[in-house]
Design a protein around this motif. Structure first.
Motif, short mmCIF file in Angstrom:
data_model
loop_
_atom_site.label_atom_id
_atom_site.label_comp_id
_atom_site.label_asym_id
_atom_site.label_seq_id
_atom_site.Cartn_x
_atom_site.Cartn_y
_atom_site.Cartn_z
N ARG A 219 -7.06 -16.63 -0.31
CA ARG A 219 -5.75 -16.23 0.20
C ARG A 219 -5.12 -14.93 -0.46
O ARG A 219 -4.65 -14.05 -0.03
N TRP A 220 -5.43 -14.86 -1.77
CA TRP A 220 -5.13 -13.81 -2.54
C TRP A 220 -5.77 -12.56 -2.23
O TRP A 220 -5.42 -11.49 -2.12
N ALA A 221 -7.04 -12.87 -1.95
CA ALA A 221 -8.04 -11.45 -1.78
C ALA A 221 -8.02 -11.06 -0.45
O ALA A 221 -8.51 -9.89 0.10
N ALA A 222 -7.50 -11.83 0.60
CA ALA A 222 -7.40 -11.45 1.87
C ALA A 222 -6.60 -10.14 2.09
O ALA A 222 -5.80 -9.85 1.60
N PRO A 223 -7.25 -9.23 3.08
CA PRO A 223 -6.81 -8.05 3.16
C PRO A 223 -5.33 -8.04 3.77
O PRO A 223 -4.83 -8.82 4.39
N VAL A 224 -4.44 -6.90 3.52
CA VAL A 224 -3.17 -6.50 4.17
C VAL A 224 -3.15 -5.48 4.92
O VAL A 224 -3.85 -4.65 5.00
N GLN A 225 -2.37 -5.41 5.91
CA GLN A 225 -2.18 -4.44 6.74
C GLN A 225 -1.68 -3.17 6.16
O GLN A 225 -0.17 -3.01 6.36
N GLY A 226 -2.21 -2.60 5.30
CA GLY A 226 -1.50 -1.38 4.53
C GLY A 226 -1.84 0.00 4.98
O GLY A 226 -2.46 -0.17 6.34
N ALA A 227 -1.27 0.95 4.40
CA ALA A 227 -1.82 2.35 4.94
C ALA A 227 -3.32 2.57 4.65
O ALA A 227 -3.94 2.37 3.83
N GLN A 228 -3.71 3.56 5.80
CA GLN A 228 -5.33 3.90 5.52
C GLN A 228 -5.27 4.84 4.28
O GLN A 228 -4.15 5.61 4.09
N ARG A 229 -6.35 4.98 4.05
CA ARG A 229 -6.65 5.82 2.62
C ARG A 229 -7.17 7.32 3.38
O ARG A 229 -8.44 7.29 3.82
N LEU A 230 -6.25 8.19 3.22
CA LEU A 230 -6.76 9.50 3.83
C LEU A 230 -7.03 10.55 2.54
O LEU A 230 -6.35 10.55 1.71
N PHE A 231 -7.99 11.30 2.70
CA PHE A 231 -8.36 12.19 1.63
C PHE A 231 -8.60 13.38 2.02
O PHE A 231 -8.67 13.88 3.17
N GLY A 232 -8.92 14.58 1.06
CA GLY A 232 -9.18 15.86 1.42
C GLY A 232 -8.07 16.82 1.88
O GLY A 232 -6.90 16.37 1.60
N ASN A 233 -8.32 17.90 2.14
CA ASN A 233 -7.35 19.15 2.49
C ASN A 233 -6.26 18.88 3.56
O ASN A 233 -6.70 18.11 4.68
N ARG A 234 -5.02 18.60 3.24
CA ARG A 234 -4.34 18.48 4.25
C ARG A 234 -3.16 19.35 4.50
O ARG A 234 -2.81 20.04 3.52
#
Ligand code: ZN
Length: 239
Positions: A219-234
């Motif tokens: 239960r603790w380790a189950a994923p949550v609907q969080g923000a996507q991880r975006l990298f690089g030039n923005r």
């Protein structure tokens, strides 16, 4: 209502097939014992083993896995680097990972930790007392002050891991050693829990409190609907 958490229990599944002493304790394999306990607690389970094609961990299986449980011991080296890479990427993307007992030396755990993950050990039927040192942590829900295991293999410090983000359990052994036996980490979006007990000749995974810890950890380790991880030039957000 929350959706059902999908758990894949991965087991090397070699001891049970080659050692009658282990088969007597886990006739259908450690993975099956853990899967049945988790099903009873309301999780959706599937199992995967080393000798299946792609070790049972195809891209499809991992995509449909919220939390992966890992038990391995004698055949860590037989796990293909390609599958380890695949599991690693899924953890960084948010899949939970629970590493059990001798999985401390698995390729995936060593890779996620970045240390040797070495430790002291002794097969001598020590008595183990697993102390809760983070009362209030979700992984300890429903437990008392400690879990008592009449017999277990001893694992002793020093355990060469990075300092856990949360240390949930510390084990004491009748031989005199102590061990950090419940350790939480995050890597990327993924949560990782290492849980120590579970030597293959001892019926530890039939113990209801051990099963409770594993269920709580899922239960603790189950994923949550969080923000996507975006990298690089923005581009700038403001003009
Ligand atoms: Zn062991």
């Amino acid at each position: 209502m929350a959706t059902t958490i999908r758990v894949t229990i991965w087991n090397e599944y070699r001891h049970e097939r080659h050692n009658p002493k282990v088969a007597a304790v886990y006739p259908d394999g450690i993975h099956t014992t853990i899967a049945r306990a988790l099903e009873t607690n309301g999780f959706q389970t599937r199992t995967a083993t080393l000798d299946e094609p792609e070790h049972g961990l195809t891209k499809e299986v991992l995509e449909q896995t919220d939390v992966l449980i890992w038990w391995g011991h004698m055949a860590h080296k037989d796990v293909s680097d390609e599958i380890v890479e695949r599991v690693h990427q899924r953890v960084l993307d948010g899949m939970g990972l629970i590493v059990l007992h001798s999985g401390h030396f698995s390729k995936i755990f060593k890779r996620l930790m970045g240390t040797t993950c070495d430790l002291k050990w002794r097969e001598s039927n020590d008595h183990e007392r697993i102390w809760v040192v983070a009362p209030g942590h979700p992984i300890t829900e429903g437990l008392g002050e400690y879990i008592e295991l009449e017999h277990e293999e001893m694992y002793g410090e020093h355990f060469d891991i990075p300092a856990p983000e949360t240390l949930v359990f510390v084990s004491w052994f009748s031989g005199g050693e102590v061990f950090r036996s419940g350790c939480c980490y995050t890597r990327g979006r993924g949560k990782i829990f290492y849980f120590r007990p579970g030597h293959e000749t001892i019926p530890t995974y039939h113990n209801s409190e051990v099963q409770r810890v594993i269920s709580n950890a899922v239960r603790w380790a189950a994923p949550v609907q969080g923000a996507q991880r975006l990298f690089g030039n923005r581009p700038a957000l403001e003009k």
